[in-house]
Write an enzyme that holds these catalytic residues in place. Sequence first.
Site, PDB file in Angstrom:
ATOM      1  N   ARG A  98     -77.599  -9.643 -15.764  1.00 32.98           N
ATOM      2  CA  ARG A  98     -77.350 -10.880 -16.504  1.00 32.98           C
ATOM      3  C   ARG A  98     -76.910 -11.977 -15.536  1.00 32.98           C
ATOM      4  NH1 ARG A  98     -73.006  -9.851 -20.654  1.00 32.98           N
ATOM      5  NH2 ARG A  98     -74.705  -8.884 -21.828  1.00 32.98           N
ATOM      6  N   ARG A 144     -66.272 -14.846 -18.532  1.00 34.83           N
ATOM      7  CA  ARG A 144     -67.727 -14.683 -18.400  1.00 34.83           C
ATOM      8  C   ARG A 144     -68.417 -16.043 -18.422  1.00 34.83           C
ATOM      9  NH1 ARG A 144     -69.445  -9.196 -21.719  1.00 34.83           N
ATOM     10  NH2 ARG A 144     -67.876  -7.808 -20.840  1.00 34.83           N
ATOM     11  N   LYS A 151     -62.821  -8.603 -21.927  1.00 32.95           N
ATOM     12  CA  LYS A 151     -63.598  -9.796 -21.575  1.00 32.95           C
ATOM     13  C   LYS A 151     -62.984 -11.065 -22.160  1.00 32.95           C
ATOM     14  CE  LYS A 151     -66.690  -8.548 -25.377  1.00 32.95           C
ATOM     15  NZ  LYS A 151     -68.039  -8.076 -25.700  1.00 32.95           N
ATOM     16  N   LYS A 198     -64.144 -15.246 -22.962  1.00 37.84           N
ATOM     17  CA  LYS A 198     -65.297 -16.149 -23.024  1.00 37.84           C
ATOM     18  C   LYS A 198     -64.861 -17.547 -23.437  1.00 37.84           C
ATOM     19  CE  LYS A 198     -68.389 -12.366 -24.365  1.00 37.84           C
ATOM     20  NZ  LYS A 198     -69.297 -11.828 -25.413  1.00 37.84           N
ATOM     21  N   CYS A 248     -79.425  -9.587 -31.667  1.00 31.69           N
ATOM     22  CA  CYS A 248     -79.102  -9.023 -30.362  1.00 31.69           C
ATOM     23  C   CYS A 248     -80.313  -8.249 -29.847  1.00 31.69           C
ATOM     24  CB  CYS A 248     -77.896  -8.107 -30.473  1.00 31.69           C
ATOM     25  SG  CYS A 248     -78.227  -6.616 -31.437  1.00 31.69           S
ATOM     26  N   CYS A 299     -80.131  -0.975 -25.557  1.00 31.56           N
ATOM     27  CA  CYS A 299     -78.688  -1.024 -25.748  1.00 31.56           C
ATOM     28  C   CYS A 299     -78.167   0.351 -26.155  1.00 31.56           C
ATOM     29  CB  CYS A 299     -78.308  -2.057 -26.811  1.00 31.56           C
ATOM     30  SG  CYS A 299     -76.525  -2.098 -27.124  1.00 31.56           S
ATOM     31  N   CYS A 322     -75.532  -2.985 -34.031  1.00 32.12           N
ATOM     32  CA  CYS A 322     -74.232  -2.325 -34.156  1.00 32.12           C
ATOM     33  C   CYS A 322     -73.204  -3.385 -34.533  1.00 32.12           C
ATOM     34  CB  CYS A 322     -73.858  -1.620 -32.847  1.00 32.12           C
ATOM     35  SG  CYS A 322     -73.255  -2.735 -31.557  1.00 32.12           S
ATOM     36  N   CYS A 374     -72.877  -9.119 -30.874  1.00 39.99           N
ATOM     37  CA  CYS A 374     -73.431  -9.944 -29.794  1.00 39.99           C
ATOM     38  C   CYS A 374     -74.170 -11.178 -30.303  1.00 39.99           C
ATOM     39  CB  CYS A 374     -74.352  -9.104 -28.914  1.00 39.99           C
ATOM     40  SG  CYS A 374     -73.475  -7.854 -27.958  1.00 39.99           S
TER      41      CYS A 374
END
Length: 1423
Positions: free
Chosen positions: A896, A965, A1055, A1057, A1281, A1287, A1326, A1330
């Site tokens: 990424r 990120r 994380k 963001k 996603c 994934c 899931c 995302c």
Amino acid sequence: MTSPTVIGSLAQLSESVPSKIFYTSILKDSNHELSEHKSAIRLLENNDPFSEIIENLSKDTLTTIFTGSSALLKSLPHLYSLKGFPAVINVEIELQDYSVIPSFRDLSLPIFVSSDLEAVLENGKSSVTIAASTLTPVLHFVNCNNLPSKIDESLNLDVTVTQVAEEASDLEHDQFNNFKLLKESATDSVLIANLSQYGKEFSKVLPSNVSLLDINCYRPWNYSQFLEILPASIRKIVVIQGSNLKSDTNGFEPLLLDFFTDFNTLIEREIDQILITNVGQLKDIKGALAEIVSNVRSEKPELSLYVGNPVGNLDAMKKLNQSIDKAMSLESAYSKVLQQLFTSHLNVLNEYSSPSVQSNNPEFGFGRFLSEEEKRQQLLSLVKKSLDASLYAFDEAAQFVQLLSKWISFHDATLDEFSFKEANGIGSQIFNTLQENQDSKIVLDLLKIAPKEDDYLFKSNWLIGSDAWSYDLGNSGVHQVLFSKKNINILLLDSEPYDKAKESTQRKKDVGLYAMNSGEVFVASVAVYSSYTQLLTAFLEAAKFNGPSIVLAYLPYHSETDSPLEVLKETKNAVESGYWPLYRYDPKQENEEDVFKLDSSIIRKELQAFLDRENKLTLLSSRAPDLARNLKQSASDKITAKQDRRAKIAYDKLLEGLSGPPLHIYFASDGGNASSLAKRLGTRAAARGLKATILSMDDIILEDLPGEENVVFITSTAGQGEFPQDGKSFWESVKSTTDLDLASINFSVFGLGDSLYWPRKEDKHFYNRPAAMLFKRLEFLAANPLVPLGLGDDQDADGYQTAYGPWETELWSALGVSNADVPDEPKPVNNEDMKLASNYLRGTIVEGLADDSTGAIHAYDQQLTKFHGIYMQDDRDIRETRKSQGIEPYYIFMARVRLPGGTATPEQWLVLDKLADETGNGTLKLTTRATFQLHGVVKRNLKHTIRSMNSTLMDTLAACGDVNRNVMVSALPGNAKVFSQVSAVGTQISEYFLPKTTAYHEIWLSGEDERDYDPNWPSIFENRKEGPTKKKTLVSGNALVDVEPLYSKVYLPRKFKVNITVPPFNDVDVWSIDLGLVAIIDETTQNLEGFNMYVGGGMGTTHNNKKTYPRTGSCFGFVSQEDVISAIEGVMIVQRDNGDRANRKHARLKYTIDDMGVETYKEKVEEITGKKFEPARSFKIDSNHDVFGWVKDETGLNHFTVFIENGRVEDTVDMPQKAGLRKIAEYMQKTKSGQFRLTGNQHCLISNIKDEHLDDIKNLMKKYKLDNTDFSGLRLASASCVGLPTCGLAMAESERYLPQLITKLENILEEYGLRHDAIVMRMTGCPNGCARPWLAEVALIGKAPDTYNMMLGGGFYGQRLNKLYKASIKEEEVISILSNLFKRWSLERNEGEHFGDFLIRVGVIKPTTEGKFFHDDIAEEAF
């Protein structure tokens, strides 16, 4: 026991002697009774099925065929070849149309006709007896619509013959009862001879003075028998024939002629009228008979009377036609590519879908080619003799002769796309000149040979055929082409799925190997759903090859209704198993290494043997480490591999000198919990003196299980109460075994599950179902329970540990080791330990990259590479296939890019486009965080991929991991000044919070690499001012070390963001994330004043875990532009020091802020920064969508937002977007203007285009279908996603499935007039969120394969969370629910009311006012 069917009974009759059974179907999806018959072979009707049948005829085996009347009629020429062979052809009379039967009258074969059950069984027995005893083929026509679905088991299905005769014998006429008299009397004057479905019905309502007989056997025609049973009083005969259409023959039909066999006898019997009447579907049987009898008795009867209606279920016919269209749509993928590549130059010599068998075979097309070539050679020969200008009577003769010379030269040249255009331009010019100057003999001679323009043009000649050509009969035609040395191409489509091919008993030949052994032939094996790029390359190389070429094209489908997604999965399984390897073979290549190019990593044994023989396997293995590893791994079968693993463990334990009793621990685990628990149990067992072995259930050898004294099974729960992947095979074996005695073993089972994962009462049995089933089955097989079944529940206070602790204690007691002196157990290693021990994110990444024995890296390194922007994955579509091959999963990596602000230069786009083809999976992914992802990178290509990205000043550092990120910014195409300001802030934030470790530069960028495109790359990396840190920090003692002044050695708990939005747009979902900034712009000056800061948003949850929830950010207030980085740092420090590092599911900032309280958290930030937040400024947001189409900003530059569905930039047959964007990037690079800008909704802006370049850009966009924005409002506002197959967290499809679902919903929206109304719909595989599904008006969250939770009521512009409306539903229910709700919305909504707001207003769903209340107010019906 189920009762037999008619078809099944006929098959059973044929099996009275040694037999072989075939059946035909129009479609793969046809629901045929014999599809479950083990030995029955299916043949498709459009693939010339009888050619295959004839190839399989044997004189010592009865061949039984089940087919339809239309298929048999098409195969009429083949039936002559059946003579002398024992064969029974059971023919279904389609559409009740008996008129087809006389078409076979002259074959001299017995023909039986059955319209009721009694006749079917009697004629079925006769057919088998005659065929087997006389070696004569028999036709048996059966009206299946007139028969019961099941028949009585007590009916006699025995035949007198049990063996096929050794020699043929003549037919005896007494074997046949042609006619059956159903009713007669001495006074009857009219006879009805019936060949229709209505024999019994007619007999019940016959008019007076009418006799009735049924025709049961049509051939051999025993006219004497007819005359014998004909009542003496009969004067008129009407033949009734079942027919679907009225005849236009005015009464003269083949069947009627049979009744005139002995005309003199008819006169003697005073028969004065014989005519035929066709009948269709009769509703009034009695009335129809009256009309028929009245007609034959009249003085002037109608000779072509038709009574009733045409037979046929219109809905069924419509469905059939739709299925055929779908099949042709699937199979047209390759022909579309040919048309796109060669446009007007394409010459398909045959019609693949032609109903004519003759034009469908290779001989026909090749014959046409030879005919055209002979004509061309005549023309070429004459042109070569006509290169004298004096032969032409026009002024430009000299120039014309030069054109002819050039035209001649093209015949020996290799033509590509451009030379085709040039050659055909000259050809057209020559023809036009000849047409305009027909005043000389040579011109007339040329036009006599070639009178049409097409005669002077050059074509790429192709034959297109099906896999029917791969059988023995077809090889003769293919053989002719391959050995012809002519410049002709074959495209051979194979649609047989991998699993069906394994079961097939048909003798399909490997045409690829056959062709490669033929000599000078180009051969390619391609699959459009595996590698589009390789397909294009193969087509172009085949066309350029001067000689015969064959392209084998794979398009597997079980049913014509299969979706592209299903075809994609089938293709991947076939390619990755080696069943369908991708390759290109060009024997004319000068370089030995270029002769055979393997484009996939696994090959079949036959191909491996060919390459080995040709000394090409070693070359390939050296060039492709994946192939070498797969060849090595597949050398042993699965049992040997299992034994090797077990032997190694036994040897290791022997070396450890353990002497206690054995304990075998087996696990089945998808997510890793069960395997971790098994390993922990094994460690504790060893500490108690037990000889513990820990293996996957996949490694169990069932035959050895009775010899294992103590066994423990630990399994998690997958899908709808299913075993995880690595336990399925073992469970199927245990479940089906009937002779396994486990009385000698002691066992226990512990299961891991979630009692609320399937909350509906009817689904409760899914909870821990694998463990419960296994325990019960082992008890049934006489195994002795050590301790009762243990069931861990995620809903308990300590999760599964609540039940596991007592279960383990009881286990040690049962094994007699509960009082063992056990040392303190080391604390389990978690992510925090890994980060601390990683030496600033180095770990053993370098060593793992160098290990070519596996495609994977160590589990710890998998966590660390996330900080480097890299995730290890495997292709889940082919996981099981590779496991069955004895090969490790296909490990691949996702890289990424860190792209603050979402802008990319043309150079950056081009390097990513190149990498997608060279090291990725051929596609680019635009993410929901406005950056790029490259999928499908294998380990050996990782370093080259990362270096290539960095060569254009793009890095991947901190694109993932427990750090700040990628910073996302509103795309804002209409305001250049504001965008430049907020984009600059985004870049500053990203650079400021970038980790300071030098590990990234050291591992990926330091020094030179032989795969660098440019030797200057190292200097680019070293001279870059921003980006990854290149040098360590000098500290006291002159030591150079890594320092992380903000993050520390353990970085953040989770994380972090940052998103920046500019009102009125919210295309970044500013409330969804840890820290959201709403830009406050001075409306007069358009200057950025600062930001309203929102803290504590986050999307990740766990299904049915009420401790987890999504959350929208809380407003802290306004912060100036100058202070924003300091304020973010303060927020980050509070999270760093207070976030939960013990429980990663509770580690996100959203939980920290709820645990501390918003005001407390805010005060701590203010303490750190030394400044108070100002009151929030006012703003208005009204949309979170992208602005599609062209926009001109205030500087005069143009921007176009391209719709990229779910962010997947790829080339498909219908949408070559990747190629188009590459062309645009090349144009930008050439003109030194323009750039790309990504959006948080996964779309792409073609940005900063000057007016002078606008037309060129528009032309490119039109050519590559990038200018299309005419999509529904639902599709334009949708997102998903990545999901399956890459994934590891995905439980269901998302990106690959959402477009199909939207297509189905669009039809409903169109009906209600809602096509252009925007509805925010999102799908994830899931609950980790995302694609930010929890903010959508409609969201589908994957829960299990094909199963989703439906969420409703989110805010139209991302301001409100949605709520669960219905749990665990499949597509049918999704469509039904939304259809009803869309209808209500269309009828009841207020002016301008959005769908989510409407659902809340009318009470369909309760609003979620805050994340903590996400699980509240859910209706019971939701479960």
